[in-house]
Design a protein around this motif. Structure first.
Motif, PDB file in Angstrom:
ATOM      1  N   THR A 134       4.399   7.207   3.031  1.00 52.29           N
ATOM      2  CA  THR A 134       4.271   5.848   2.540  1.00 52.29           C
ATOM      3  C   THR A 134       5.123   4.955   3.435  1.00 52.29           C
ATOM      4  O   THR A 134       6.278   5.276   3.711  1.00 52.29           O
ATOM      5  N   VAL A 135       4.541   3.866   3.881  1.00 55.33           N
ATOM      6  CA  VAL A 135       5.243   2.937   4.764  1.00 55.33           C
ATOM      7  C   VAL A 135       5.520   1.659   3.981  1.00 55.33           C
ATOM      8  O   VAL A 135       4.631   1.115   3.334  1.00 55.33           O
ATOM      9  N   TYR A 136       6.789   1.216   4.059  1.00 54.67           N
ATOM     10  CA  TYR A 136       7.224  -0.006   3.383  1.00 54.67           C
ATOM     11  C   TYR A 136       7.644  -1.031   4.421  1.00 54.67           C
ATOM     12  O   TYR A 136       8.318  -0.697   5.403  1.00 54.67           O
ATOM     13  N   GLY A 137       7.274  -2.282   4.186  1.00 53.73           N
ATOM     14  CA  GLY A 137       7.637  -3.372   5.084  1.00 53.73           C
ATOM     15  C   GLY A 137       9.068  -3.815   4.896  1.00 53.73           C
ATOM     16  O   GLY A 137       9.807  -3.292   4.052  1.00 53.73           O
ATOM     17  N   GLN A 138       9.457  -4.831   5.653  1.00 57.78           N
ATOM     18  CA  GLN A 138      10.848  -5.252   5.655  1.00 57.78           C
ATOM     19  C   GLN A 138      11.307  -5.883   4.349  1.00 57.78           C
ATOM     20  O   GLN A 138      12.508  -5.932   4.086  1.00 57.78           O
ATOM     21  N   THR A 139      10.386  -6.318   3.497  1.00 60.67           N
ATOM     22  CA  THR A 139      10.792  -6.846   2.195  1.00 60.67           C
ATOM     23  C   THR A 139      10.652  -5.800   1.088  1.00 60.67           C
ATOM     24  O   THR A 139      10.802  -6.116  -0.086  1.00 60.67           O
ATOM     25  N   GLY A 140      10.331  -4.563   1.475  1.00 63.65           N
ATOM     26  CA  GLY A 140      10.236  -3.485   0.505  1.00 63.65           C
ATOM     27  C   GLY A 140       8.857  -3.268  -0.075  1.00 63.65           C
ATOM     28  O   GLY A 140       8.655  -2.357  -0.876  1.00 63.65           O
ATOM     29  N   GLU A 141       7.884  -4.091   0.318  1.00 65.58           N
ATOM     30  CA  GLU A 141       6.521  -3.925  -0.203  1.00 65.58           C
ATOM     31  C   GLU A 141       5.841  -2.734   0.465  1.00 65.58           C
ATOM     32  O   GLU A 141       6.067  -2.462   1.639  1.00 65.58           O
ATOM     33  N   GLN A 142       5.028  -2.028  -0.300  1.00 62.57           N
ATOM     34  CA  GLN A 142       4.282  -0.899   0.258  1.00 62.57           C
ATOM     35  C   GLN A 142       3.172  -1.431   1.151  1.00 62.57           C
ATOM     36  O   GLN A 142       2.351  -2.232   0.737  1.00 62.57           O
ATOM     37  N   VAL A 143       3.159  -0.974   2.392  1.00 60.14           N
ATOM     38  CA  VAL A 143       2.153  -1.390   3.351  1.00 60.14           C
ATOM     39  C   VAL A 143       0.968  -0.431   3.316  1.00 60.14           C
ATOM     40  O   VAL A 143      -0.183  -0.849   3.335  1.00 60.14           O
ATOM     41  N   MET A 144       1.264   0.865   3.268  1.00 53.30           N
ATOM     42  CA  MET A 144       0.199   1.855   3.214  1.00 53.30           C
ATOM     43  C   MET A 144       0.758   3.207   2.820  1.00 53.30           C
ATOM     44  O   MET A 144       1.946   3.470   2.976  1.00 53.30           O
ATOM     45  N   ALA A 145      -0.106   4.056   2.287  1.00 55.91           N
ATOM     46  CA  ALA A 145       0.223   5.448   2.002  1.00 55.91           C
ATOM     47  C   ALA A 145      -0.842   6.297   2.683  1.00 55.91           C
ATOM     48  O   ALA A 145      -2.038   6.039   2.544  1.00 55.91           O
ATOM     49  N   ILE A 146      -0.390   7.279   3.461  1.00 55.30           N
ATOM     50  CA  ILE A 146      -1.292   8.077   4.280  1.00 55.30           C
ATOM     51  C   ILE A 146      -1.283   9.524   3.819  1.00 55.30           C
ATOM     52  O   ILE A 146      -0.218  10.141   3.714  1.00 55.30           O
ATOM     53  N   ASP A 147      -2.459  10.055   3.556  1.00 55.28           N
ATOM     54  CA  ASP A 147      -2.621  11.467   3.239  1.00 55.28           C
ATOM     55  C   ASP A 147      -2.408  12.254   4.527  1.00 55.28           C
ATOM     56  O   ASP A 147      -3.107  12.036   5.517  1.00 55.28           O
TER      57      ASP A 147
END
Length: 166
Positions: A134-147
């Motif tokens: 799971t990748v989170y942006g600089q403000t903590g929002e989830q950008v994407m989750a990769i299987d």
């Protein structure tokens, strides 16, 4: 937002996509465990794995032989606010273990993306041994989750590919 690879279009996109640095074409080496295995001449013949997800995000994990570093890059047309050369603090969560990084904005055929270069081989091992990134942006929002299913095997092929490159 969990992403599942679209294997059918991954190869087609990969063969047509230029490298991150120049207009040289990627060299196709086959399709393994949900990922395209490729060589990028612009990265010193560095090997990479690439896949395309349902939202048409293009994900690459590879080796830049010119700088002796690994990289993780994602391109997505919906990320129009990413600026080339601008840096973004991000966090990777691999099944609960966090890694901080700095992503740099890039473009591929006018599609915005972000690249993270790394020289810590433990990061690649962590990716290979996990189920979800799971990748989170600089403000903590989830950008994407990769299987990450199939990633460990695909990375084994990428390592072998790199040995063959010299």
């Amino acid at each position: 937002m969990f992403r599942t690879p679209l294997r059918a279009i991954a190869l087609a996109f990969g063969l047509a996509a230029p490298s991150l640095v120049s207009a040289q074409e990627l060299i196709d080496k086959g399709f393994v465990h949900g990922w395209n295995l490729m060589v990028d001449p612009a990265m010193g013949n560095g090997c990479l794995i690439q896949t395309v997800y349902e939202d048409l995000s293009v994900v690459r994990l590879g080796y830049d032989a010119n700088s002796d570093r690994g990289y993780f890059v994602v391109f997505n047309k919906a990320w129009g606010d990413i600026k080339t050369g601008e840096q973004y603090n991000i966090t990777f969560d691999l099944d609960g273990e966090g890694f901080n990084g700095v992503a740099t904005g890039v473009r591929l055929k006018n599609v915005p993306g972000a690249i993270v270069a790394f020289d810590d081989r433990n990061f690649v091992h962590a990716i290979a041994s996990r189920k979800v990134m799971t990748v989170y942006g600089q403000t903590g929002e989830q950008v994407m989750a990769i299987d990450l299913k199939g990633t460990a095997k695909a990375l084994e092929y990428a390592r072998e590919c790199q040995k063959q490159q010299g």
